[in-house]
Enzyme design. Sequence first.
Site, PDB file in Angstrom:
ATOM      1  N   LYS A  63       0.626  -1.025   0.136  1.00  0.00           N
ATOM      2  CA  LYS A  63      -0.064   0.218   0.138  1.00  0.00           C
ATOM      3  C   LYS A  63       1.165   1.409   0.284  1.00  0.00           C
ATOM      4  O   LYS A  63       0.725   1.788  -0.707  1.00  0.00           O
ATOM      5  CB  LYS A  63      -1.166   0.103   1.383  1.00  0.00           C
ATOM      6  CG  LYS A  63      -1.847  -1.199   1.099  1.00  0.00           C
ATOM      7  CD  LYS A  63      -3.141  -1.349   2.172  1.00  0.00           C
ATOM      8  CE  LYS A  63      -3.854  -2.010   1.961  1.00  0.00           C
ATOM      9  NZ  LYS A  63      -4.737  -2.639   3.223  1.00  0.00           N
ATOM     10  N   GLN A 114      -4.118  -1.100   9.753  1.00  0.00           N
ATOM     11  CA  GLN A 114      -3.808  -2.873   8.940  1.00  0.00           C
ATOM     12  C   GLN A 114      -5.163  -3.620  10.363  1.00  0.00           C
ATOM     13  O   GLN A 114      -4.412  -3.575  11.150  1.00  0.00           O
ATOM     14  CB  GLN A 114      -2.642  -2.937   8.581  1.00  0.00           C
ATOM     15  CG  GLN A 114      -2.800  -4.180   8.009  1.00  0.00           C
ATOM     16  CD  GLN A 114      -3.507  -4.203   6.400  1.00  0.00           C
ATOM     17  OE1 GLN A 114      -3.507  -3.585   6.176  1.00  0.00           O
ATOM     18  NE2 GLN A 114      -4.051  -5.629   6.840  1.00  0.00           N
ATOM     19  N   ASP A 160     -10.421   3.568   5.063  1.00  0.00           N
ATOM     20  CA  ASP A 160     -10.950   2.068   5.089  1.00  0.00           C
ATOM     21  C   ASP A 160     -12.943   2.075   5.019  1.00  0.00           C
ATOM     22  O   ASP A 160     -12.761   0.945   4.287  1.00  0.00           O
ATOM     23  CB  ASP A 160     -10.289   1.175   6.309  1.00  0.00           C
ATOM     24  CG  ASP A 160      -9.290   0.462   6.320  1.00  0.00           C
ATOM     25  OD1 ASP A 160      -9.241  -0.312   4.228  1.00  0.00           O
ATOM     26  OD2 ASP A 160      -8.212   0.279   6.304  1.00  0.00           O
TER      27      ASP A 160
END
Length: 280
Positions: free
Chosen positions: A48, A92, A115
Site C-alpha cells: 500500500k 491494518q 477504509d
Amino acid sequence: MRCIDGKQIAQQVRESVQSEINALGLRPGLATILVGNNPASHVYVRNKQKACEVAGIYSEGHTLPQDVQEITLLSLIAGLNDNPKIHGILVQLPLPVHLNERRVLDAVVPSKDVDGFHYLNVGKLTANCPGFVPCTPLGVLHLLKTEKTEITGAHAVVVGRSTIVGKPMAMLLLHNHATVTICHSKTRHLDDICRQADILIAAIGKPLFIKGEHVKPGAIVIDVGINRLPDGRLVGDVDFATVYEVASAITPVPGGVGPMTIAMLLLNTLQSAKWAMGKQ
Ligand code: GUN
C-alpha cells in the site's frame, strides 16, 4: 472462460489517480498503522505504501509492538486525526486480540476513514449516502462495471458476511439493483444457492471452497479469498481449474481482486483530499 485481469484494470485506476493528483495542487497523505508481527499484514502495508509513493501520495508508516497498550494506539490516531498533511488513516487488520477493534476503528475521524470501517461510514453506505466505502468491495464493483456485467436484476450471491467484505459488498450490489443473497458458514443448501447465482462473490476465507459444480454455466465469479496452502501455494476461495470451465468470467488469485483493493485505497485517499479542499 475469460480470466479478468485485475492487475491491468487496477493499473488504469492508479494511472488516473496519479494524473488527477498531478493536477490537484495538493499532495494527499495516507498514514498506515501496523500493530504486531503478522507477516501477511507487513506485506500488505508495504504494498500500500509503495503504491502511494508511485501515485504521488505522501505516505507515513507507523509500526507498533504486538503488546502495545490501547491508549497508545488511540493517541497516535488522535494525532493523525489533527494532522493536516494526512487525509487518510488506515489501521491494518487484524489487530492483536487484546485491543478492542471496534473502539480503535471508531477513533479514526470519519472524514479520514479511507477504509470505510468507522460505523458512521458503515451507516452511510447502508443509507446509500456519500461516504467512504471499504476498498475490497469497491474494487469488486469496479471490476464488474469494467467487465460490463449486467448487475441490475441479476441474482448476486455473496458467500461470506464479514464487515470488511461480505456485508458492504452486498450493500453495493443492492444499490446497483441486484437481487442479493448473503450466505455464510451456517447457511443451509449453500451449494444450491451458489448454483443460482448470476454473479458469485466468494469471500469466505476457505481455500478452494467453490468448485465448478457449484457454479451456474455462464456466471461471473469473483474470488476475494487469499489463502496460503501448507505447501506454500497462494490460492483463492475458488477452485480456478474447475470453475474456469463453467463460468463466463473469473478473477484469478493472485492478480484479480487484490490489486483492485490497493487501487481503491488510492482513490479513496484522493477523494478525501478533494473533500478536504472543498471539492466534489
Ligand atoms: N485486512 C484485510 N483487509 C484489509 C483492508 O482492506 N483494510 C485493512 N485496514 N486491513 C485489512
